[in-house]
Scaffold this motif. Sequence first.
Motif, PDB file in Angstrom:
ATOM      1  N   LEU A 235      61.048  35.424  51.052  1.00  0.00           N
ATOM      2  CA  LEU A 235      60.367  36.714  51.166  1.00  0.00           C
ATOM      3  C   LEU A 235      61.322  37.788  51.693  1.00  0.00           C
ATOM      4  O   LEU A 235      61.248  38.944  51.280  1.00  0.00           O
ATOM      5  CB  LEU A 235      59.161  36.594  52.095  1.00  0.00           C
ATOM      6  CG  LEU A 235      57.950  35.877  51.490  1.00  0.00           C
ATOM      7  CD1 LEU A 235      56.920  35.588  52.565  1.00  0.00           C
ATOM      8  CD2 LEU A 235      57.326  36.712  50.382  1.00  0.00           C
ATOM      9  N   GLU A 236      62.213  37.373  52.584  1.00  0.00           N
ATOM     10  CA  GLU A 236      63.189  38.330  53.123  1.00  0.00           C
ATOM     11  C   GLU A 236      64.177  38.772  52.039  1.00  0.00           C
ATOM     12  O   GLU A 236      64.519  39.947  51.930  1.00  0.00           O
ATOM     13  CB  GLU A 236      64.007  37.665  54.241  1.00  0.00           C
ATOM     14  CG  GLU A 236      63.358  37.707  55.615  1.00  0.00           C
ATOM     15  CD  GLU A 236      64.176  36.903  56.620  1.00  0.00           C
ATOM     16  OE1 GLU A 236      63.558  36.413  57.557  1.00  0.00           O
ATOM     17  OE2 GLU A 236      65.410  36.758  56.445  1.00  0.00           O
ATOM     18  N   LEU A 237      64.628  37.745  51.241  1.00  0.00           N
ATOM     19  CA  LEU A 237      65.675  38.029  50.251  1.00  0.00           C
ATOM     20  C   LEU A 237      65.163  38.897  49.104  1.00  0.00           C
ATOM     21  O   LEU A 237      65.816  39.848  48.692  1.00  0.00           O
ATOM     22  CB  LEU A 237      66.216  36.702  49.677  1.00  0.00           C
ATOM     23  CG  LEU A 237      67.214  35.939  50.534  1.00  0.00           C
ATOM     24  CD1 LEU A 237      67.596  34.644  49.845  1.00  0.00           C
ATOM     25  CD2 LEU A 237      68.475  36.777  50.765  1.00  0.00           C
ATOM     26  N   ASP A 238      64.017  38.495  48.564  1.00  0.00           N
ATOM     27  CA  ASP A 238      63.503  39.198  47.383  1.00  0.00           C
ATOM     28  C   ASP A 238      61.973  39.150  47.429  1.00  0.00           C
ATOM     29  O   ASP A 238      61.364  38.130  47.066  1.00  0.00           O
ATOM     30  CB  ASP A 238      64.050  38.479  46.131  1.00  0.00           C
ATOM     31  CG  ASP A 238      63.545  39.125  44.850  1.00  0.00           C
ATOM     32  OD1 ASP A 238      62.624  39.966  44.914  1.00  0.00           O
ATOM     33  OD2 ASP A 238      64.071  38.779  43.777  1.00  0.00           O
ATOM     34  N   PRO A 239      61.346  40.230  47.886  1.00  0.00           N
ATOM     35  CA  PRO A 239      59.899  40.201  48.087  1.00  0.00           C
ATOM     36  C   PRO A 239      59.116  39.753  46.843  1.00  0.00           C
ATOM     37  O   PRO A 239      58.200  38.945  46.957  1.00  0.00           O
ATOM     38  CB  PRO A 239      59.569  41.645  48.456  1.00  0.00           C
ATOM     39  CG  PRO A 239      60.824  42.170  49.052  1.00  0.00           C
ATOM     40  CD  PRO A 239      61.948  41.486  48.339  1.00  0.00           C
TER      41      PRO A 239
ATOM     42  N   GLN B  78      50.279  29.452  58.512  1.00  0.00           N
ATOM     43  CA  GLN B  78      50.140  30.701  59.255  1.00  0.00           C
ATOM     44  C   GLN B  78      51.452  31.474  59.287  1.00  0.00           C
ATOM     45  O   GLN B  78      51.481  32.687  59.153  1.00  0.00           O
ATOM     46  CB  GLN B  78      49.689  30.343  60.665  1.00  0.00           C
ATOM     47  CG  GLN B  78      49.505  31.514  61.568  1.00  0.00           C
ATOM     48  CD  GLN B  78      49.594  31.061  63.008  1.00  0.00           C
ATOM     49  OE1 GLN B  78      49.643  29.877  63.295  1.00  0.00           O
ATOM     50  NE2 GLN B  78      49.620  32.014  63.906  1.00  0.00           N
ATOM     51  N   ARG B  79      52.568  30.739  59.461  1.00  0.00           N
ATOM     52  CA  ARG B  79      53.876  31.412  59.512  1.00  0.00           C
ATOM     53  C   ARG B  79      54.144  32.176  58.231  1.00  0.00           C
ATOM     54  O   ARG B  79      54.582  33.325  58.246  1.00  0.00           O
ATOM     55  CB  ARG B  79      54.987  30.364  59.694  1.00  0.00           C
ATOM     56  CG  ARG B  79      55.332  30.147  61.121  1.00  0.00           C
ATOM     57  CD  ARG B  79      56.620  29.406  61.236  1.00  0.00           C
ATOM     58  NE  ARG B  79      57.758  30.272  60.885  1.00  0.00           N
ATOM     59  CZ  ARG B  79      59.013  29.902  60.970  1.00  0.00           C
ATOM     60  NH1 ARG B  79      59.309  28.710  61.386  1.00  0.00           N
ATOM     61  NH2 ARG B  79      59.978  30.728  60.660  1.00  0.00           N
ATOM     62  N   VAL B  80      53.859  31.503  57.095  1.00  0.00           N
ATOM     63  CA  VAL B  80      54.142  32.137  55.808  1.00  0.00           C
ATOM     64  C   VAL B  80      53.188  33.316  55.595  1.00  0.00           C
ATOM     65  O   VAL B  80      53.590  34.381  55.109  1.00  0.00           O
ATOM     66  CB  VAL B  80      54.045  31.091  54.672  1.00  0.00           C
ATOM     67  CG1 VAL B  80      54.199  31.752  53.323  1.00  0.00           C
ATOM     68  CG2 VAL B  80      55.116  30.038  54.874  1.00  0.00           C
ATOM     69  N   LEU B  81      51.923  33.137  56.011  1.00  0.00           N
ATOM     70  CA  LEU B  81      50.971  34.242  55.877  1.00  0.00           C
ATOM     71  C   LEU B  81      51.435  35.449  56.691  1.00  0.00           C
ATOM     72  O   LEU B  81      51.329  36.594  56.249  1.00  0.00           O
ATOM     73  CB  LEU B  81      49.581  33.799  56.352  1.00  0.00           C
ATOM     74  CG  LEU B  81      48.808  32.922  55.358  1.00  0.00           C
ATOM     75  CD1 LEU B  81      47.511  32.431  55.992  1.00  0.00           C
ATOM     76  CD2 LEU B  81      48.492  33.708  54.081  1.00  0.00           C
ATOM     77  N   GLN B  82      51.971  35.161  57.877  1.00  0.00           N
ATOM     78  CA  GLN B  82      52.466  36.268  58.719  1.00  0.00           C
ATOM     79  C   GLN B  82      53.639  36.978  58.065  1.00  0.00           C
ATOM     80  O   GLN B  82      53.752  38.198  58.117  1.00  0.00           O
ATOM     81  CB  GLN B  82      52.889  35.740  60.084  1.00  0.00           C
ATOM     82  CG  GLN B  82      51.704  35.515  60.993  1.00  0.00           C
ATOM     83  CD  GLN B  82      52.123  35.059  62.374  1.00  0.00           C
ATOM     84  OE1 GLN B  82      53.242  34.567  62.559  1.00  0.00           O
ATOM     85  NE2 GLN B  82      51.244  35.197  63.341  1.00  0.00           N
TER      86      GLN B  82
ATOM     87  N   LEU C  78      55.472  41.842  55.106  1.00  0.00           N
ATOM     88  CA  LEU C  78      55.930  42.581  53.921  1.00  0.00           C
ATOM     89  C   LEU C  78      55.065  43.821  53.697  1.00  0.00           C
ATOM     90  O   LEU C  78      55.527  44.857  53.257  1.00  0.00           O
ATOM     91  CB  LEU C  78      55.826  41.689  52.687  1.00  0.00           C
ATOM     92  CG  LEU C  78      57.012  40.795  52.368  1.00  0.00           C
ATOM     93  CD1 LEU C  78      56.784  40.128  51.030  1.00  0.00           C
ATOM     94  CD2 LEU C  78      58.301  41.605  52.318  1.00  0.00           C
ATOM     95  N   ASP C  79      53.772  43.647  54.011  1.00  0.00           N
ATOM     96  CA  ASP C  79      52.864  44.786  53.849  1.00  0.00           C
ATOM     97  C   ASP C  79      52.936  45.729  55.043  1.00  0.00           C
ATOM     98  O   ASP C  79      52.117  46.638  55.179  1.00  0.00           O
ATOM     99  CB  ASP C  79      51.427  44.275  53.662  1.00  0.00           C
ATOM    100  CG  ASP C  79      51.353  43.342  52.470  1.00  0.00           C
ATOM    101  OD1 ASP C  79      52.153  43.526  51.544  1.00  0.00           O
ATOM    102  OD2 ASP C  79      50.532  42.403  52.484  1.00  0.00           O
ATOM    103  N   GLY C  80      53.875  45.445  55.957  1.00  0.00           N
ATOM    104  CA  GLY C  80      54.120  46.376  57.055  1.00  0.00           C
ATOM    105  C   GLY C  80      53.259  46.182  58.272  1.00  0.00           C
ATOM    106  O   GLY C  80      53.204  47.031  59.155  1.00  0.00           O
ATOM    107  N   HIS C  81      52.563  45.017  58.370  1.00  0.00           N
ATOM    108  CA  HIS C  81      51.697  44.806  59.524  1.00  0.00           C
ATOM    109  C   HIS C  81      52.418  44.198  60.707  1.00  0.00           C
ATOM    110  O   HIS C  81      52.187  44.544  61.834  1.00  0.00           O
ATOM    111  CB  HIS C  81      50.526  43.892  59.152  1.00  0.00           C
ATOM    112  CG  HIS C  81      49.597  44.563  58.186  1.00  0.00           C
ATOM    113  ND1 HIS C  81      48.883  43.861  57.258  1.00  0.00           N
ATOM    114  CD2 HIS C  81      49.309  45.851  58.000  1.00  0.00           C
ATOM    115  CE1 HIS C  81      48.171  44.717  56.536  1.00  0.00           C
ATOM    116  NE2 HIS C  81      48.412  45.924  56.980  1.00  0.00           N
TER     117      HIS C  81
END
Lengths: 408, 270
Positions: free
Chosen positions: A362-366, A387-391, A396-399
Motif C-alpha cells: 500500500l505504501e509503494l503503490d496505492p 486490523q493492521r491492514v484495514l488501518q 490511504l484515505d487520510g484518516h
Amino acid sequence: MEHFFALFGLPLLASMLMLAVLGYLGIYVLKREIIFVDIAMAQSVVVGMVVGHLAFGVRLDSWAAYGCGVAAALAAAAFYAFGRRKISQIPLEAMIGISYAIGAAAVLFLVGLAPGGHIHVQSMLAGSILWVTWEDIAASVAIFGAAAAAFWLFRRPFDRLFQDYAAAAESGMNVVAWDILWYALAGVVIAWATRIAGILLIFAFLIVPAITAALFSRRSGMRLVIGWTFGLGATVLGLLFADRLDFSVGPSISLFLVAGLALAAGLRVWARPVTVGLSLAAAGVVVLLCLRSPERAVTWAGRNEPSAAAGAALPSTRPPAEPSKGDIEREIQEAGSVSELEELLAGVTDPQFRAEIACRALELDPAAGRELAQRFLEEEPPLFFRQRVLQALDALDGHQKPGSGPPP
Amino acid sequence: MSESLHFLILQLSLLAVVLVLHTYIGLHIVRRTLIFSDLVLDQLAALGALVGLALGVAYATPGSYLVSTVMVLIGAGLLAGIKPKNPLIPREAVIGTLYAVALLASLLVGDKLSGGEAYVNKTLAGAMVWVSWPLVAVTAGVYVALLLFHYAYRDRFIALAEGTAAKERRWDFLLFATQGIITILIVPIAGVLLAYAFLMIPAAIAAMFTRRWGRAVAIGWSVGFGACAAGCVGSWYWDLPYGPTLILALGAAFVGAMVLRAARRERATE
C-alpha cells in the motif's frame, strides 16, 4: 571415550558439583512440599540478571549479573518467608507458583522490550552447561562449598523449621529470619546453577534424585547416598545420549533422570520381572549408545566462547533453517515494487508477514497495493493482522497513519 | 466504533468468559495443593502443538488441537492415576516430575525442529493477536458446556476437594481433563504462562478471603477481570508485550491481596 571426556569432562564435573548440593536440598524440598521453589527461585534469579543487563548494561555471564540475580533471589526469599508466616489460607506452594508466573512474565516482558529476547528465553530454559569453563568449576566449588558448610552449620534450626513450622514458631524461634536464611542459601546455589546449567536441569537435579531415593529408604543419610549415585549414573548416560544422538546436554541429562525415576518407581510398584526386563532393555540402549560413534567430529571452535548462540552448542543435524524473521522483514523493506512483494507473499505463510507485505504494498503503490491488501483480507486472517491492514487502508484515505494500533 | 476498540472489546469479552471456569477450577487446584498440575497440562498442550509442527500440522489449526488433546488426556490420566502411598513423596512431587518430563520433551522436540526456539517461545508467551471469530465462538461454546457440566456435578467435584469423594480417580480424571481441555483452547491464544496465571491467581486471591465456593468464584472473577482489563488496556495504550503485561497486572493484584489479608489478620489479632 577420549572424545567424550574431552568434550564432556567439564560439564560432567559441573553436574557432579550441582548434584552434590542440589541432591541434599531436594530432601528438604520434598519434606516441606515446596517442589516449585527452585523453578521459582531460578526464575527470580533470571529476572535479576535480565534487569541488571537492561538497567546497568552488565553482561549476562558476568559476576555483576550473578550479583543482581542473588539480590532478586533474596527478595524472593523474603516474600516466601513473610507469605508463609502471614498467610495461612493458601498453601505456600501456591505463593511460590504464582511468584514463578510473575517472574517468568517479568522476563518475557523485559526481553520483549529488548530485541532477540526469545534466544535468551530458550537458552535460560535449556541452559548451556556444555560451555562451562575451569573458572566456572572453581567458582562452583567456592559457592556450593560455602552454601553446603552453612547448611551443615545450621542443620539443627533448619530441621526444626522443616519438621514442624507451627511448633517452631510457638517455641519462640524467629521462623521468618531462619526461613529467609534457608531460602537465601538455596537462592545463592540456584542462582549460580542457573547461570551454568539452565532452569530445567536444576529442577531435575533437585527433585528427581530425592524422589528416587525416597522410594528406597527413609533414612536421610541413605537417601542422600542413593540420590547422588542415581544422579551421577543418569548424568553420564545423558551426556552419552547428547553426544551420540546430537541433542542439547541439559534436556538429555534430565531425560535420563526422569527415565531412571520411572524405572525405579516401576521396581517398587510393578512385578519385578517386568522391571528387570525394562532395565535390561534400557541397558541394551545404553550399550548401543556407547558403541555408536558420534555422528560427526565436534569442532572446538568457540569452546570458550559462551556468547556463541545456544542453538550452536552441538554439531547440528538440523534441516537448513527457514529464512529468519529478520531476513523476511528486510526483504519486505527492500522490495521496490508490488510485483516483488507478490513473489514474496507466495512464499510466506505467517499472517504477520503477509500483513506486513500488504501494508508495504500500500505504501509503494496505492492502486496495486489495494488489490493485494484486498486479497489478504479475503483470506480471513486473524483479527489483529486484519486490523493492521484495514488501518493502512484507512491511512490511504487520510484518516490515520499506517502501522499504528495495539502492539503485537 | 473504531477497529482498535472493537478488538479490545473482543479480547475483554473472551477474558470474561474464560475467567469464570478458570477461577472455579483454580480453586480446586489451590485448595488441594495441586499447583503444578496446570503447568503440566499447559506444557503438554504446548508439546502437542510442537509435535504437530514436527508432523507437518500447522500451529493453532484443528489438527494441532487434536494432537494437543491426545497429549493432555494422557496427562490427565497420569495426574489422576499416580498417587504415591509413600509419605515421603507428596503428590505435588509426582506432578513436578511430570512437568519436567513435558518441558524437556518440548525442548527436545524444539531442538530438532527448524526454528524450534521461536516456537518454544511462542508457546510460552502466546499471542492474543491470533484470536479469530471462529476461535472465539468455539472457545466460548466449550467453556459454557464445561461450566454447565461442572455445575451439574458440583457436589462430586467439591467432595474431591473435601476428601469425601467416592470413585476419586474417575472424578479426578474428569477434573484434570476439564483443566486440560480449557488449556488446549487457551494456550495457543494466551501461552502457557498466561493460562497458568488465569487459573492460579484469581483463585488464590479468592481463597485468601473466603471458604465458600460461590463467593470465591465471584471474588476471583471480579478481581481477575479487573486486573486483566487494566493489563489489556495498559498493553494496548503503552504498546507493551500483551501476555506478560496481563500476568504482571494479575501479580500486582495478588500482592495487593496478600498485603490486605496480612493487615486484616494483624488487626484481628491486636
